[in-house]
Motif scaffolding. Structure first.
Motif, PDB file in Angstrom:
ATOM      1  N   GLY A 150       6.247 -10.981  -7.505  1.00  0.00           N
ATOM      2  CA  GLY A 150       6.354  -9.655  -8.094  1.00  0.00           C
ATOM      3  C   GLY A 150       5.549  -8.608  -7.357  1.00  0.00           C
ATOM      4  N   SER A 151       4.359  -8.966  -6.872  1.00  0.00           N
ATOM      5  CA  SER A 151       3.538  -7.986  -6.164  1.00  0.00           C
ATOM      6  C   SER A 151       4.180  -7.562  -4.847  1.00  0.00           C
ATOM      7  CB  SER A 151       2.132  -8.541  -5.917  1.00  0.00           C
ATOM      8  OG  SER A 151       2.157  -9.691  -5.095  1.00  0.00           O
ATOM      9  N   HIS A 152       4.866  -8.481  -4.188  1.00  0.00           N
ATOM     10  CA  HIS A 152       5.624  -8.113  -2.988  1.00  0.00           C
ATOM     11  C   HIS A 152       6.751  -7.140  -3.341  1.00  0.00           C
ATOM     12  CE1 HIS A 152       3.655 -11.743  -1.336  1.00  0.00           C
ATOM     13  NE2 HIS A 152       3.908 -11.240  -0.141  1.00  0.00           N
ATOM     14  N   MET A 153       7.393  -7.374  -4.490  1.00  0.00           N
ATOM     15  CA  MET A 153       8.485  -6.490  -4.917  1.00  0.00           C
ATOM     16  C   MET A 153       7.981  -5.082  -5.184  1.00  0.00           C
ATOM     17  SD  MET A 153      11.846  -6.728  -5.711  1.00  0.00           S
ATOM     18  CE  MET A 153      12.088  -5.283  -4.705  1.00  0.00           C
ATOM     19  N   MET A 197      13.802   8.379 -13.018  1.00  0.00           N
ATOM     20  CA  MET A 197      14.159   7.001 -13.366  1.00  0.00           C
ATOM     21  C   MET A 197      13.166   6.045 -12.699  1.00  0.00           C
ATOM     22  SD  MET A 197      16.684   7.677 -15.243  1.00  0.00           S
ATOM     23  CE  MET A 197      17.697   6.231 -15.564  1.00  0.00           C
ATOM     24  N   ALA A 198      12.897   4.952 -13.374  1.00  0.00           N
ATOM     25  CA  ALA A 198      11.910   4.002 -12.878  1.00  0.00           C
ATOM     26  C   ALA A 198      12.473   2.587 -12.913  1.00  0.00           C
ATOM     27  CB  ALA A 198      10.639   4.081 -13.720  1.00  0.00           C
ATOM     28  N   VAL A 199      11.826   1.713 -12.130  1.00  0.00           N
ATOM     29  CA  VAL A 199      12.143   0.287 -12.134  1.00  0.00           C
ATOM     30  C   VAL A 199      11.017  -0.440 -12.865  1.00  0.00           C
ATOM     31  CG1 VAL A 199      12.599  -1.758 -10.747  1.00  0.00           C
ATOM     32  CG2 VAL A 199      13.369   0.485  -9.935  1.00  0.00           C
ATOM     33  N   ARG A 217      13.653  -8.727   0.167  1.00  0.00           N
ATOM     34  CA  ARG A 217      14.760  -7.970   0.772  1.00  0.00           C
ATOM     35  C   ARG A 217      16.052  -8.203  -0.016  1.00  0.00           C
ATOM     36  NH1 ARG A 217      15.889  -6.121   6.143  1.00  0.00           N
ATOM     37  NH2 ARG A 217      13.783  -6.767   6.689  1.00  0.00           N
ATOM     38  N   ALA A 218      16.263  -9.433  -0.478  1.00  0.00           N
ATOM     39  CA  ALA A 218      17.456  -9.739  -1.283  1.00  0.00           C
ATOM     40  C   ALA A 218      17.438  -8.977  -2.608  1.00  0.00           C
ATOM     41  CB  ALA A 218      17.558 -11.241  -1.526  1.00  0.00           C
ATOM     42  N   HIS A 219      16.276  -8.835  -3.224  1.00  0.00           N
ATOM     43  CA  HIS A 219      16.188  -8.073  -4.477  1.00  0.00           C
ATOM     44  C   HIS A 219      16.505  -6.596  -4.243  1.00  0.00           C
ATOM     45  CE1 HIS A 219      14.064 -11.710  -5.672  1.00  0.00           C
ATOM     46  NE2 HIS A 219      14.146 -11.330  -6.926  1.00  0.00           N
ATOM     47  N   GLY A 220      15.991  -6.060  -3.153  1.00  0.00           N
ATOM     48  CA  GLY A 220      16.320  -4.671  -2.833  1.00  0.00           C
ATOM     49  C   GLY A 220      17.798  -4.479  -2.594  1.00  0.00           C
ATOM     50  N   ASP A 221      18.408  -5.431  -1.890  1.00  0.00           N
ATOM     51  CA  ASP A 221      19.855  -5.374  -1.664  1.00  0.00           C
ATOM     52  C   ASP A 221      20.614  -5.476  -2.981  1.00  0.00           C
ATOM     53  OD1 ASP A 221      19.474  -5.174   1.087  1.00  0.00           O
ATOM     54  OD2 ASP A 221      19.750  -7.328   1.443  1.00  0.00           O
ATOM     55  N   ALA A 222      20.110  -6.321  -3.900  1.00  0.00           N
ATOM     56  CA  ALA A 222      20.766  -6.477  -5.201  1.00  0.00           C
ATOM     57  C   ALA A 222      20.687  -5.188  -6.008  1.00  0.00           C
ATOM     58  CB  ALA A 222      20.118  -7.630  -5.978  1.00  0.00           C
ATOM     59  N   LEU A 223      19.555  -4.518  -5.962  1.00  0.00           N
ATOM     60  CA  LEU A 223      19.407  -3.260  -6.696  1.00  0.00           C
ATOM     61  C   LEU A 223      20.366  -2.201  -6.163  1.00  0.00           C
ATOM     62  CD1 LEU A 223      17.929  -1.620  -8.845  1.00  0.00           C
ATOM     63  CD2 LEU A 223      16.152  -1.124  -7.142  1.00  0.00           C
ATOM     64  N   ARG A 224      20.458  -2.095  -4.846  1.00  0.00           N
ATOM     65  CA  ARG A 224      21.388  -1.124  -4.248  1.00  0.00           C
ATOM     66  C   ARG A 224      22.833  -1.479  -4.580  1.00  0.00           C
ATOM     67  NH1 ARG A 224      17.089  -1.214  -0.564  1.00  0.00           N
ATOM     68  NH2 ARG A 224      17.833  -3.119   0.443  1.00  0.00           N
ATOM     69  N   HIS A 225      23.132  -2.770  -4.603  1.00  0.00           N
ATOM     70  CA  HIS A 225      24.479  -3.243  -4.954  1.00  0.00           C
ATOM     71  C   HIS A 225      24.859  -2.812  -6.371  1.00  0.00           C
ATOM     72  CE1 HIS A 225      27.762  -6.176  -5.588  1.00  0.00           C
ATOM     73  NE2 HIS A 225      27.136  -6.534  -6.682  1.00  0.00           N
ATOM     74  N   LEU A 226      23.967  -3.024  -7.308  1.00  0.00           N
ATOM     75  CA  LEU A 226      24.254  -2.676  -8.700  1.00  0.00           C
ATOM     76  C   LEU A 226      24.356  -1.167  -8.887  1.00  0.00           C
ATOM     77  CD1 LEU A 226      21.953  -5.230 -10.569  1.00  0.00           C
ATOM     78  CD2 LEU A 226      24.447  -5.349 -10.293  1.00  0.00           C
ATOM     79  N   ASP A 231       7.489  -3.211  -1.969  1.00  0.00           N
ATOM     80  CA  ASP A 231       8.767  -2.852  -1.371  1.00  0.00           C
ATOM     81  C   ASP A 231       9.403  -1.654  -2.082  1.00  0.00           C
ATOM     82  OD1 ASP A 231      11.013  -3.854   0.561  1.00  0.00           O
ATOM     83  OD2 ASP A 231      12.035  -3.545  -1.356  1.00  0.00           O
ATOM     84  N   LEU A 232       9.358  -1.664  -3.412  1.00  0.00           N
ATOM     85  CA  LEU A 232       9.934  -0.565  -4.175  1.00  0.00           C
ATOM     86  C   LEU A 232       9.194   0.748  -3.907  1.00  0.00           C
ATOM     87  CD1 LEU A 232      10.492  -2.428  -7.558  1.00  0.00           C
ATOM     88  CD2 LEU A 232      12.311  -1.515  -6.095  1.00  0.00           C
ATOM     89  N   LEU A 233       7.877   0.682  -3.863  1.00  0.00           N
ATOM     90  CA  LEU A 233       7.099   1.888  -3.596  1.00  0.00           C
ATOM     91  C   LEU A 233       7.408   2.446  -2.209  1.00  0.00           C
ATOM     92  CD1 LEU A 233       3.649   0.836  -5.109  1.00  0.00           C
ATOM     93  CD2 LEU A 233       5.229   2.539  -6.040  1.00  0.00           C
ATOM     94  N   GLU A 234       7.542   1.555  -1.235  1.00  0.00           N
ATOM     95  CA  GLU A 234       7.884   1.997   0.112  1.00  0.00           C
ATOM     96  C   GLU A 234       9.259   2.662   0.157  1.00  0.00           C
ATOM     97  OE1 GLU A 234       7.465  -1.425   2.621  1.00  0.00           O
ATOM     98  OE2 GLU A 234       5.326  -1.057   2.968  1.00  0.00           O
TER      99      GLU A 234
END
Length: 323
Positions: A13-16, A1-3, A231-240, A19-22
């Motif tokens: 977006g480049s920061h995101m 699965m991919a984002v 960090r908020a986007h990562g938290d949102a992804l884990r939440h969903l 973060d996702l790759l890490e």
């Protein structure tokens, strides 16, 4: 699965993507490079140059990569430009988002995170402004983002799609590791512009209005470090992914700084005196905008770690020196 990250070659977006790759995610980026940079996307991420309004392209990417989440940054963001070109903003921010959402539904993508804006509130009556405040945007930019929020709300009722819309306040700063930052030419973000002026890349800067009903007469904004936003986007992804409910959340610190306070911080960081010129107010600028920041902490467990204006400015200045 991919984002799938739209606008992943841009500032936020480049920061995101980093973060996702890490976090060990497979990442595919789609960006038309109108304001982004191919060099900002790490080689570990798949990159496709294209437009989110290209339904056939989006459908192919979702199928080929097995996309299970979309993080949607792509869009136009300059408030005065939206006043001059409203139809262009409705096309790029609303119509193209509709295409992206429709393809997500067709591909049965279960999770969607949307880059919204505090501009949906317009001139709020109370500060800080909470998510339940009246939605009265005063620019086509704010309206175009609000319309996408509404599309997501209605789509989530009709289809098995859960979403988080994050209403950004004023995003600033750069990656603490110096890997990416705000690189867009002719950017209008205050801290970016002030850093350019401090380094002699532009001949001073203008202060748009000193007659607002604020402590020093200049506009006040809630400046949030881009890494805390990510960090908020990562938290949102884990939440969903954990089965959390759809949500619309402010993304800011809950306190603000005026234009003059920001410029003072830039002068401290750069060790210089900026050439500042007074100018008329810009269309669509609200006097003050500060986030009610409790709900995002409660819903996502978000904990910012870069809540310091001097630190935000220093990271932005360090990135600007590298350009």
């Amino acid at each position: 699965m991919a984002v799938l990250v739209t606008g992943g070659a841009g500032y936020i977006g480049s920061h995101m993507v980093l973060d996702l790759l890490e976090a060990g995610e497979e990442v595919v980026v789609v960006d038309n490079l109108s304001t982004g940079f191919r060099r900002a996307v790490p080689q570990e991420a798949a990159f496709v140059e294209g437009d989110v309004g290209d339904g056939a392209l989006i459908a192919r990417l979702m199928a080929d990569y097995g996309v299970d989440a979309v993080i949607h940054f792509a869009g136009s963001i300059v408030v005065p430009d939206s006043v001059a070109d409203p139809l262009g903003y409705y096309l790029n921010n609303t119509v193209n988002s509709r295409t992206l959402i429709a393809e997500a539904v067709r591909a049965r993508v279960p999770h969607f995170i949307f880059s919204s804006t505090a501009a949906v509130y317009g001139i709020a009556r109370e500060m800080p402004v909470g998510e339940d405040a009246p939605l009265q945007p005063i620019s086509p930019y704010g309206t175009s983002k609000l319309m996408t929020e509404w599309m997501l709300r209605d789509t989530a009722i009709a289809h098995p799609l859960s979403y988080v819309a994050l209403r950004y306040f004023n995003v600033a700063g750069a990656d603490p590791k110096g890997r990416t930052g705000q690189s867009t030419p002719r950017a209008t973000h205050l801290i970016k512009v002030a850093c350019e002026a401090a380094l002699g890349k532009r001949p001073g800067l203008e202060i748009y209005g000193r007659d607002y009903d604020t402590s020093d007469g200049t506009c006040i904004r809630d400046y949030i470090h881009v890494s805390d936003l990510i960090r908020a986007h990562g938290d949102a992804l884990r939440h969903l992914r954990a089965g959390g409910d759809s949500a619309v959340l402010n993304c800011g610190y809950g306190h603000g700084a005026s234009v003059l306070e920001v410029l003072d911080a830039v002068e401290r960081a750069a060790g210089c005196t900026l050439d500042k010129r007074d100018a008329p107010r810009r269309p669509g600028d609200a006097p003050e905008l500060i986030a009610g920041a409790d709900r995002i902490r409660e819903v996502l467990g978000w904990t910012p770690i870069h809540d310091d204006l001097d630190g935000i400015v220093s990271s932005a200045l360090a990135w600007e020196r590298k350009l």
